[in-house]
Write an enzyme that holds these catalytic residues in place. Structure first.
Site: not given
Length: 260
Positions: A36, A62, A155, A159, A190
């Site tokens: 992460d 990263d 986004y 995707k 989440t």
């Protein structure tokens, strides 16, 4: 155990869906590298999974930096003493906002992470995966890889790109024994989703989550555990003949127009 003896890496694994997948991989007999950009959170997640450090470690990465992806793979191979068997390329950033008002620097960062970062991490991982006899590369796409939503333009674009990458790499690496698939989850409850609702001005985030669940044909949002179950299946021998798919995990949302 479905992944006994497997060596696995999950990016974007400090929390949410990635953390759920990392935890489940270890529960199924694998070792895992929790990667992460937030190294402290990655280490905390790894310690929660296995306080001994024998089956899980955290690594800062990263994915938008090719050298960092190479270093991640090198660290993973050193930890495992063997090639990577499963690489779950989950790391990514969200985008919400009016397209023509969006900051170009913000757009660039989303593309750098979601598209280029996914490419860089997959490229580094495949140099190791081709040495495995049970290799699986799993991307995280999105319901928005097959549909679209207003104020999610960048986004959605990134995707859709992941699906093209999945299909191309599935064909290219099938002769080398590497299966390549993607998981396309709908919104899950989440912190990531709740942050998106807050950014878009929701005054009652809990109600926004309930409304999102009610909009699904099944009446619920997929959970992080649902995502983890799907990742385990795609990584396991049970999916040995499956490659090049974008598996929808969407409570029926992509099936068509739905009104309860």
């Amino acid at each position: 155990m479905q992944l006994e003896g497997y060596n696995t890496v999950v990016t974007g694994a400090a929390r949410g869906l990635g953390a759920a997948a990392a935890k489940r991989f270890v529960a199924e007999g694998a070792r895992v590298v929790v990667a992460d950009i937030d190294g402290d959170a990655a280490n905390a997640c790894a310690r929660e999974i296995d306080p001994t450090g024998q089956r899980a470690i955290g690594v800062t990465c990263d994915i938008a930096e090719p050298a960092a992806c190479d270093a991640l793979v090198a660290r993973a191979e050193a930890f495992f003493g063997a090639p990577i068997d499963v690489f779950c390329a989950h790391a990514g950033l969200g985008f919400a906002g009016v397209f023509h008002e969006s900051d170009p620097a913000f757009i660039k960062r989303i593309v750098d992470v979601n598209v280029l970062g996914t490419i860089y991490s997959a490229q580094a991982a495949l140099r190791s995966l081709v040495k495995s006899r049970q290799a699986s590369l799993i991307f995280t796409s999105s319901l928005q890889s097959v549909t679209a939503r207003a104020q999610r333009s960048i986004y959605t674009t990134t995707k859709h790109a992941i699906v093209g990458l999945t299909k191309a790499l599935a064909l290219e690496y099938a002769p080398l024994g590497v299966r390549v698939n993607a998981i396309a989850p709908a919104s899950t409850d989440t912190p990531f989703l709740r942050g998106q609702f807050e950014f878009l001005g929701s005054k009652d985030v809990d109600q926004a989550v309930r409304d999102a669940a009610a909009s699904m044909p099944l009446g619920w949002l997929p959970t992080p555990e649902d995502f983890a179950n799907t990742a385990v299946f795609l990584a396991s021998p049970a999916a040995r003949s499956i490659t090049g798919i974008n598996l929808l995990l969407d409570s029926g949302a992509a099936a068509g127009i739905f009104r309860r």
